[in-house]
Design a protein around this motif. Structure first.
Motif, PDB file in Angstrom:
ATOM      1  N   LEU A  13      11.450  92.990  42.492  1.00 19.02           N
ATOM      2  CA  LEU A  13      12.427  92.368  43.375  1.00 19.02           C
ATOM      3  C   LEU A  13      13.797  92.322  42.711  1.00 19.02           C
ATOM      4  O   LEU A  13      14.821  92.617  43.338  1.00 19.02           O
ATOM      5  CB  LEU A  13      11.948  90.955  43.708  1.00 19.02           C
ATOM      6  CG  LEU A  13      12.638  90.215  44.855  1.00 19.02           C
ATOM      7  CD1 LEU A  13      12.359  90.908  46.181  1.00 19.02           C
ATOM      8  CD2 LEU A  13      12.148  88.771  44.911  1.00 19.02           C
ATOM      9  N   LEU A  14      13.803  91.990  41.444  1.00 17.53           N
ATOM     10  CA  LEU A  14      15.059  91.869  40.709  1.00 17.53           C
ATOM     11  C   LEU A  14      15.731  93.220  40.518  1.00 17.53           C
ATOM     12  O   LEU A  14      16.953  93.352  40.672  1.00 17.53           O
ATOM     13  CB  LEU A  14      14.780  91.214  39.358  1.00 17.53           C
ATOM     14  CG  LEU A  14      15.979  90.640  38.608  1.00 17.53           C
ATOM     15  CD1 LEU A  14      16.738  89.657  39.480  1.00 17.53           C
ATOM     16  CD2 LEU A  14      15.507  89.952  37.342  1.00 17.53           C
ATOM     17  N   VAL A  15      14.927  94.235  40.210  1.00 19.54           N
ATOM     18  CA  VAL A  15      15.479  95.591  40.043  1.00 19.54           C
ATOM     19  C   VAL A  15      16.132  96.043  41.347  1.00 19.54           C
ATOM     20  O   VAL A  15      17.221  96.621  41.356  1.00 19.54           O
ATOM     21  CB  VAL A  15      14.376  96.575  39.616  1.00 19.54           C
ATOM     22  CG1 VAL A  15      14.859  98.022  39.735  1.00 19.54           C
ATOM     23  CG2 VAL A  15      13.947  96.296  38.182  1.00 19.54           C
ATOM     24  N   ARG A  16      15.462  95.770  42.464  1.00 21.00           N
ATOM     25  CA  ARG A  16      16.024  96.157  43.762  1.00 21.00           C
ATOM     26  C   ARG A  16      17.323  95.412  44.039  1.00 21.00           C
ATOM     27  O   ARG A  16      18.319  96.014  44.504  1.00 21.00           O
ATOM     28  CB  ARG A  16      15.014  95.866  44.867  1.00 21.00           C
ATOM     29  CG  ARG A  16      15.552  96.192  46.253  1.00 21.00           C
ATOM     30  CD  ARG A  16      14.545  95.895  47.340  1.00 21.00           C
ATOM     31  NE  ARG A  16      15.114  96.161  48.647  1.00 21.00           N
ATOM     32  CZ  ARG A  16      14.499  95.934  49.792  1.00 21.00           C
ATOM     33  NH1 ARG A  16      13.266  95.432  49.793  1.00 21.00           N
ATOM     34  NH2 ARG A  16      15.080  96.198  50.944  1.00 21.00           N
ATOM     35  N   LEU A  17      17.336  94.111  43.782  1.00 19.74           N
ATOM     36  CA  LEU A  17      18.528  93.308  44.023  1.00 19.74           C
ATOM     37  C   LEU A  17      19.712  93.828  43.217  1.00 19.74           C
ATOM     38  O   LEU A  17      20.821  93.976  43.739  1.00 19.74           O
ATOM     39  CB  LEU A  17      18.241  91.846  43.676  1.00 19.74           C
ATOM     40  CG  LEU A  17      19.402  90.861  43.857  1.00 19.74           C
ATOM     41  CD1 LEU A  17      19.775  90.718  45.327  1.00 19.74           C
ATOM     42  CD2 LEU A  17      19.052  89.503  43.254  1.00 19.74           C
ATOM     43  N   THR A 132      21.348  80.592  53.505  1.00 28.09           N
ATOM     44  CA  THR A 132      20.812  80.124  52.224  1.00 28.09           C
ATOM     45  C   THR A 132      20.313  81.269  51.356  1.00 28.09           C
ATOM     46  O   THR A 132      20.581  81.312  50.152  1.00 28.09           O
ATOM     47  CB  THR A 132      19.654  79.131  52.471  1.00 28.09           C
ATOM     48  OG1 THR A 132      20.104  78.089  53.336  1.00 28.09           O
ATOM     49  CG2 THR A 132      19.170  78.531  51.164  1.00 28.09           C
ATOM     50  N   ASN A 133      19.582  82.212  51.960  1.00 26.54           N
ATOM     51  CA  ASN A 133      19.009  83.299  51.158  1.00 26.54           C
ATOM     52  C   ASN A 133      20.055  84.277  50.657  1.00 26.54           C
ATOM     53  O   ASN A 133      19.902  84.874  49.595  1.00 26.54           O
ATOM     54  CB  ASN A 133      17.933  84.031  51.954  1.00 26.54           C
ATOM     55  CG  ASN A 133      16.753  83.137  52.319  1.00 26.54           C
ATOM     56  OD1 ASN A 133      16.020  83.419  53.241  1.00 26.54           O
ATOM     57  ND2 ASN A 133      16.577  82.019  51.602  1.00 26.54           N
ATOM     58  N   ALA A 134      21.131  84.458  51.430  1.00 29.93           N
ATOM     59  CA  ALA A 134      22.225  85.307  50.948  1.00 29.93           C
ATOM     60  C   ALA A 134      22.897  84.660  49.735  1.00 29.93           C
ATOM     61  O   ALA A 134      23.296  85.342  48.785  1.00 29.93           O
ATOM     62  CB  ALA A 134      23.240  85.541  52.065  1.00 29.93           C
ATOM     63  N   GLN A 135      23.010  83.332  49.765  1.00 30.73           N
ATOM     64  CA  GLN A 135      23.547  82.610  48.603  1.00 30.73           C
ATOM     65  C   GLN A 135      22.626  82.778  47.397  1.00 30.73           C
ATOM     66  O   GLN A 135      23.089  82.892  46.262  1.00 30.73           O
ATOM     67  CB  GLN A 135      23.685  81.119  48.945  1.00 30.73           C
ATOM     68  CG  GLN A 135      24.747  80.795  49.968  1.00 30.73           C
ATOM     69  CD  GLN A 135      26.142  80.711  49.368  1.00 30.73           C
ATOM     70  OE1 GLN A 135      26.317  80.848  48.161  1.00 30.73           O
ATOM     71  NE2 GLN A 135      27.135  80.508  50.213  1.00 30.73           N
ATOM     72  N   ALA A 136      21.314  82.813  47.648  1.00 24.12           N
ATOM     73  CA  ALA A 136      20.352  82.976  46.556  1.00 24.12           C
ATOM     74  C   ALA A 136      20.544  84.313  45.860  1.00 24.12           C
ATOM     75  O   ALA A 136      20.405  84.421  44.632  1.00 24.12           O
ATOM     76  CB  ALA A 136      18.927  82.859  47.088  1.00 24.12           C
ATOM     77  N   ALA A 137      20.860  85.363  46.631  1.00 25.60           N
ATOM     78  CA  ALA A 137      21.078  86.686  46.037  1.00 25.60           C
ATOM     79  C   ALA A 137      22.241  86.640  45.053  1.00 25.60           C
ATOM     80  O   ALA A 137      22.162  87.177  43.934  1.00 25.60           O
ATOM     81  CB  ALA A 137      21.356  87.706  47.136  1.00 25.60           C
ATOM     82  N   SER A 309      15.398  78.634  36.768  1.00 20.29           N
ATOM     83  CA  SER A 309      16.442  78.928  37.748  1.00 20.29           C
ATOM     84  C   SER A 309      16.214  80.280  38.410  1.00 20.29           C
ATOM     85  O   SER A 309      16.445  80.450  39.611  1.00 20.29           O
ATOM     86  CB  SER A 309      17.818  78.902  37.073  1.00 20.29           C
ATOM     87  OG  SER A 309      18.052  77.655  36.473  1.00 20.29           O
ATOM     88  N   LEU A 310      15.743  81.249  37.624  1.00 22.71           N
ATOM     89  CA  LEU A 310      15.492  82.583  38.151  1.00 22.71           C
ATOM     90  C   LEU A 310      14.364  82.579  39.173  1.00 22.71           C
ATOM     91  O   LEU A 310      14.466  83.167  40.251  1.00 22.71           O
ATOM     92  CB  LEU A 310      15.152  83.530  36.992  1.00 22.71           C
ATOM     93  CG  LEU A 310      15.279  85.034  37.256  1.00 22.71           C
ATOM     94  CD1 LEU A 310      16.689  85.393  37.680  1.00 22.71           C
ATOM     95  CD2 LEU A 310      14.886  85.808  36.009  1.00 22.71           C
ATOM     96  N   GLU A 311      13.282  81.900  38.847  1.00 21.20           N
ATOM     97  CA  GLU A 311      12.149  81.822  39.775  1.00 21.20           C
ATOM     98  C   GLU A 311      12.566  81.127  41.074  1.00 21.20           C
ATOM     99  O   GLU A 311      12.177  81.536  42.167  1.00 21.20           O
ATOM    100  CB  GLU A 311      10.990  81.054  39.126  1.00 21.20           C
ATOM    101  CG  GLU A 311      10.282  81.806  38.013  1.00 21.20           C
ATOM    102  CD  GLU A 311       9.339  82.881  38.526  1.00 21.20           C
ATOM    103  OE1 GLU A 311       9.155  82.962  39.753  1.00 21.20           O
ATOM    104  OE2 GLU A 311       8.803  83.643  37.713  1.00 21.20           O
ATOM    105  N   THR A 312      13.365  80.083  40.950  1.00 23.00           N
ATOM    106  CA  THR A 312      13.842  79.361  42.133  1.00 23.00           C
ATOM    107  C   THR A 312      14.689  80.262  43.014  1.00 23.00           C
ATOM    108  O   THR A 312      14.508  80.323  44.239  1.00 23.00           O
ATOM    109  CB  THR A 312      14.665  78.133  41.713  1.00 23.00           C
ATOM    110  OG1 THR A 312      13.855  77.275  40.908  1.00 23.00           O
ATOM    111  CG2 THR A 312      15.159  77.358  42.918  1.00 23.00           C
ATOM    112  N   GLY A 313      15.629  80.981  42.416  1.00 21.37           N
ATOM    113  CA  GLY A 313      16.495  81.874  43.182  1.00 21.37           C
ATOM    114  C   GLY A 313      15.763  83.038  43.799  1.00 21.37           C
ATOM    115  O   GLY A 313      16.068  83.460  44.922  1.00 21.37           O
TER     116      GLY A 313
END
Length: 592
Positions: A13-17, A132-137, A309-313
């Motif tokens: 997920l992180l690599v894609r982001l 909210t999810n766009a802010q998480a990105a 923080s990473l897991e939460t985001g």
């Protein structure tokens, strides 16, 4: 180190982001990263120069050297301040652009979805995911950039100062690392589950507010204020409790770090006394080491908390991609062609269709809507009238068979060319935010004011519009909240009239009108439907007396069809509907 911090699923997920966002923001992130490296270097330099501050003032007592060191200190902190400003500005610019790009992408994606998609995702959930999810990105990318550039480089630089000044004490102070890693790993598992529950509760809060705004008349009429209040208090309390739980878990990393760091620093102070008093080390070297150790505490603490923080985001990022990756169940062919100009004949050929598995609505339905004629669909609820309209507008596709306009299968033509041939008025009238003129003008792009006024007059809307405070420039309110139901319906009819399409679809278009307005609208519709293919759903048979053809639908099949007079001459479903609506029962007749 980073690979061990998160699960394989989160790594993907992180690599894609990062791959989808970091490259497009590379210039801004590049500038921010350079500024962060400068901040990290100046932080290390501020620890290093403590040796010269102490030695010049305490050991050598050289006043000129003291002034030189003072100028260097001022320069270090000036450069650090400028670099911090640059870092903040360009990091924000990149982050804000990511939010904007993500929100545009998500909204564009949901616009492409078919009608069935919106029954799976309520508006409150879509709103939460787009905001909210766009802010998480953005938060996740900012976290990675700041932690792995500013904090990591600061820690490396300060560790280098410590090693150079006091290598033995550096080794001793490193005892806090294993304990910190173990403690944070334990906390992360708890945070993930609570965060998922919190996001679900946030969606319920949004939904409750939306229902209050749209259903306020029902709430007031039935005295549901206490019920809505209690429901909101429940949702808000759930979010509050979970937020407190997450805050406790995130804060728990601080006492872990504080305790471990306290033992390490206490040991360093004790050992440093031995090194200075018995081994002859200069106090400047010791002060430089202790300063570096103390400065290293904050970036080390942030890095230790990074996993939480990473897991939460990433929970928000995952929900964002679930929406972005949702398959589009109704799509345009790559080689779709324009719907050719024609008379507008609509044909259903052997159409099979169902909304739910193993519950077929249409079974080999064959039906024609002649070009230039008005066909009315009547029958009991659930008979398939609205489904015919949905298929004719290609809001759904049949499972098999074909729906055609002038002989072209709708699956082979572009959405734009199809929709340009159709005007629609629904029973659930919807108006957009803006003025009366804006809402009517949406019927056809580029329409002049004269054309908009002509359409309003044809829909019997002009007179009441002119009585509004600002005429055609009056604000309609949220979903037409400043208008009555009948007024909203006439604005919607005017919008369809302005479109002037070959095919007109009316779904209970006169349902919200009073008798006088209904009469005037029926006159307008008679003019509008002349030489135009019209499909209209009606439950009130008085509104379809001018129809050329009537189709009675029952249980997904055509029960009978024909001209109104022809159907009334038979003893069939239409005659029974007609008598039920227009003729009084014996009991009613006695009361007259």
């Amino acid at each position: 180190m980073f690979a061990k911090m998160i699960s394989n699923a989160n790594k993907t997920l992180l690599v894609r982001l990062l791959s989808e966002n970091f490259k497009s923001q590379a210039p801004w992130y590049g500038i921010a990263i350079v500024a962060m490296i400068v901040v990290a270097a100046m932080t290390s330099a501020s620890a290093w120069i403590m040796r010269d501050i102490v030695n010049s003032s305490v050991v050598s007592k050289d006043i000129n050297r003291v002034f030189e060191v003072a100028i260097m200190v001022a320069l270090i902190f000036f450069v650090k301040g400028i670099a911090g400003y640059v870092q903040s500005v360009f990091l924000s610019r990149a982050g804000n652009n990511i939010i904007a790009k993500t929100q545009k992408m998500l909204f564009s994606r949901i616009l492409k979805q078919g009608i069935s998609f919106y029954s799976k995702y309520p508006s409150s959930e879509l709103l939460m995911r787009i905001t909210t999810n766009a802010q998480a990105a953005r938060s996740v990318i900012d976290l990675i950039v700041t932690s792995f550039v500013r904090d990591l480089f600061s820690l490396i630089g300060l560790a280098a100062v410590m090693v150079i000044q006091q290598p033995s004490l550096t080794l001793f102070s490193a005892i806090i690392v294993p304990g910190a890693i173990y403690g944070v790993r334990h906390l992360t598992k708890k945070v993930r589950k609570i965060m998922e529950q919190e996001l679900a509760s946030l969606g319920m809060i949004i939904q409750n507010v939306q229902e209050t705004a749209t259903g306020i008349r029902v709430i007031k009429a039935f005295g549901l204020e206490n019920y809505m209040n209690a429901r909101m208090e429940k949702y808000v309390s759930e979010v509050e409790q979970r937020s407190n739980s997450i805050a406790k878990l995130e804060a728990a990393s601080s006492p872990i770090m504080e305790t471990l760091s306290g033992f390490a620093i206490a040991g360093v102070v004790a050992l440093s006394g031995i090194w200075v008093l018995q081994e002859g080390n200069t106090p400047g070297e010791l002060m430089s080491f202790i300063t570096a150790l103390l400065l290293a505490y904050e970036p080390a603490k942030r890095l230790a908390r990074m996993r939480i923080s990473l897991e939460t985001g990433l929970i928000g990022v995952r929900m964002m991609y679930e929406l972005a990756d949702h398959p589009i169940d109704l799509s345009q062919k790559d080689n779709a062609v324009e719907l050719a100009a024609g008379k507008g004949e609509i044909s259903f050929r052997n159409v099979n269709f169902s909304y739910k598995e193993n519950h077929r609505l249409f079974d080999n339905l064959n039906l024609d809507f002649p070009a230039g004629k008005t066909t009315a669909l009547v029958g009991p609820s659930g008979g398939g009238k609205s489904s015919i309209i949905n298929l004719a507008m290609r809001l759904y596709d049949p499972e098999s068979g074909s729906v055609m306009i002038d002989g072209q299968d709708l699956r082979d033509v572009t959405f734009e060319s199809l929709r340009n041939r159709i005007a629609y008025v629904g029973q659930d009238t919807f108006l957009f935010a803006g003025t009366v003129k804006h809402n009517i003008g949406l019927g056809r792009e580029g329409a002049s004011d004269e054309e908009i006024i002509a359409a309003a007059k044809a829909a019997n809307a002009h007179d009441f519009i002119m009585r509004m405070p600002h005429g055609y420039d009056s604000d309609v309110g949220e979903n037409g909240g400043n208008m009555s139901g009948g007024q909203k319906q006439r604005i919607s009819i005017a919008r369809a009239m302005l479109r002037d399409a070959e095919i007109l679809i009316l779904d209970e278009a006169t349902s919200a009108l009073d008798s006088e307005s209904e009469y005037l609208i029926r006159e307008a519709l008679t003019r509008l439907t002349r030489n135009r293919t019209t499909v209209m759903i009606a439950h009130r048979l008085s509104t379809i007396t001018f129809a050329d053809n009537i189709v009675v639908m029952e249980n997904g099949a055509v029960a009978e069809q024909g001209r109104p007079a022809e159907l009334l001459s038979r003893d069939g479903p239409y005659r029974r509907l007609y008598e039920l609506q227009l003729l009084p029962t014996a009991e009613q007749a006695m009361l007259l």
